[in-house]
Design an enzyme around this catalytic site. Sequence first.
Site, PDB file in Angstrom:
ATOM      1  N   SER A 163      -2.267  10.252  -9.502  1.00 50.93           N
ATOM      2  CA  SER A 163      -1.503   9.229  -9.739  1.00 50.93           C
ATOM      3  C   SER A 163      -1.027   8.456  -8.590  1.00 50.93           C
ATOM      4  O   SER A 163      -0.929   8.825  -7.580  1.00 50.93           O
ATOM      5  CB  SER A 163      -0.389   9.461 -10.958  1.00 50.93           C
ATOM      6  N   LEU A 171      -0.139   6.236  -5.605  1.00 53.75           N
ATOM      7  CA  LEU A 171      -0.751   6.032  -4.202  1.00 53.75           C
ATOM      8  C   LEU A 171      -1.741   7.225  -3.857  1.00 53.75           C
ATOM      9  O   LEU A 171      -2.607   6.673  -3.478  1.00 53.75           O
ATOM     10  CB  LEU A 171       0.287   6.145  -2.945  1.00 53.75           C
ATOM     11  N   ASP A 219       1.009  23.138  -7.289  1.00 59.99           N
ATOM     12  CA  ASP A 219       2.301  23.096  -7.380  1.00 59.99           C
ATOM     13  C   ASP A 219       2.725  23.102  -5.623  1.00 59.99           C
ATOM     14  O   ASP A 219       2.547  24.200  -5.052  1.00 59.99           O
ATOM     15  CB  ASP A 219       3.289  24.017  -7.801  1.00 59.99           C
ATOM     16  N   VAL A 220       2.898  22.000  -4.934  1.00 62.46           N
ATOM     17  CA  VAL A 220       3.015  21.979  -3.581  1.00 62.46           C
ATOM     18  C   VAL A 220       4.273  22.755  -3.082  1.00 62.46           C
ATOM     19  O   VAL A 220       4.333  22.947  -1.860  1.00 62.46           O
ATOM     20  CB  VAL A 220       3.053  20.626  -3.161  1.00 62.46           C
ATOM     21  N   CYS A 266       0.659  12.855  -0.817  1.00 60.91           N
ATOM     22  CA  CYS A 266       1.303  11.860  -1.374  1.00 60.91           C
ATOM     23  C   CYS A 266       1.952  12.753  -2.753  1.00 60.91           C
ATOM     24  O   CYS A 266       2.387  11.913  -3.417  1.00 60.91           O
ATOM     25  CB  CYS A 266       0.064  11.005  -2.274  1.00 60.91           C
ATOM     26  N   TYR A 277      16.510  11.865  -1.887  1.00 59.80           N
ATOM     27  CA  TYR A 277      15.130  11.352  -1.368  1.00 59.80           C
ATOM     28  C   TYR A 277      15.041  10.959   0.059  1.00 59.80           C
ATOM     29  O   TYR A 277      14.098  10.955   0.754  1.00 59.80           O
ATOM     30  CB  TYR A 277      14.880   9.983  -2.324  1.00 59.80           C
ATOM     31  N   LYS A 298      12.520  12.496   3.034  1.00 57.49           N
ATOM     32  CA  LYS A 298      11.405  11.541   3.683  1.00 57.49           C
ATOM     33  C   LYS A 298      11.730  11.426   5.346  1.00 57.49           C
ATOM     34  O   LYS A 298      11.018  11.354   6.266  1.00 57.49           O
ATOM     35  CB  LYS A 298      11.536  10.089   3.199  1.00 57.49           C
ATOM     36  N   PHE A 329       6.007  -0.152  -4.163  1.00 56.49           N
ATOM     37  CA  PHE A 329       4.509  -0.142  -4.601  1.00 56.49           C
ATOM     38  C   PHE A 329       4.259   0.161  -6.222  1.00 56.49           C
ATOM     39  O   PHE A 329       5.283   0.629  -6.761  1.00 56.49           O
ATOM     40  CB  PHE A 329       3.595   0.745  -4.037  1.00 56.49           C
ATOM     41  N   THR A 385       3.691   1.942  -8.636  1.00 58.85           N
ATOM     42  CA  THR A 385       3.428   3.434  -9.162  1.00 58.85           C
ATOM     43  C   THR A 385       4.333   3.912 -10.204  1.00 58.85           C
ATOM     44  O   THR A 385       5.164   3.099 -10.717  1.00 58.85           O
ATOM     45  CB  THR A 385       3.873   4.416  -7.948  1.00 58.85           C
TER      46      THR A 385
END
Length: 245
Positions: free
Chosen positions: A7, A9, A51-52, A78, A153, A157, A186, A188
């Site tokens: 989904s 980006l 699952d990252v 992403c 967040y 990042k 964006f 999303t």
Amino acid sequence: VVTGGASGLGRGVVETIARANGKVFVLDINQDAGQALADAYPESVHFLSTDVQDAEQVDAHVREAAERMGGLNLAVNCAGVLGNGRLLGKNGPMDPAFFARVIHINLIGAFHLSRSAAAVMATQPTNASGERGVIVHTASIAAFEGQFGQVAYSASKAGVVGMLLPMARELARSGIRVMGIAPGMFETPMLENLSDDIRAQLAAGIPFPSRFGKPEEFAALVRHIFENPMLNGTVIRLDGAARLQ
């Protein structure tokens, strides 16, 4: 391979690769969306439920993708969660488990992809330019101008941004480039729950173009990074000159 490719980006990147007749593996936790995307592009796209946060799973699936494609020359991270929350909220201080979850998905997940992709790429022959592969991470303008409620967040990042240059320096000897993109707002799923009024206010704060970015515009930059060997070890802002107040 594209983590979070089912989904937003990530999907934009996957569809761009598929339309260019490339081969791509989507590594995503969303099984329904991931399989639907693979079904839409059966000749180009494959899906592995991933699952990252699970290093062993990422390792295994990156290796599987490389084996089934006959090599790996691009890995795009992403996968991420927005993780909005106040340090001192209505119910008291932020739950440490909430903060840790955002860090584990956004930052440690990016690290997992980096180590797995680099391990595969480093064993491959070089192309005509001496290159073995490219790793692209999704950062955010929140890494530089974190807003109210973005404690977790922004930290995640900022960590992504911080690890790019050391990785690029280390992997240069192996012919592997590492880059980051810091998108602004964006279109999303992360923004789907915003009201029309709030969306309009946010878009008006972007100098030009005064609108949300499109996934295909993010994907176009990923493609340029992949094709331009002089881009390495830095983060490119993709935000319409936004500096949120």
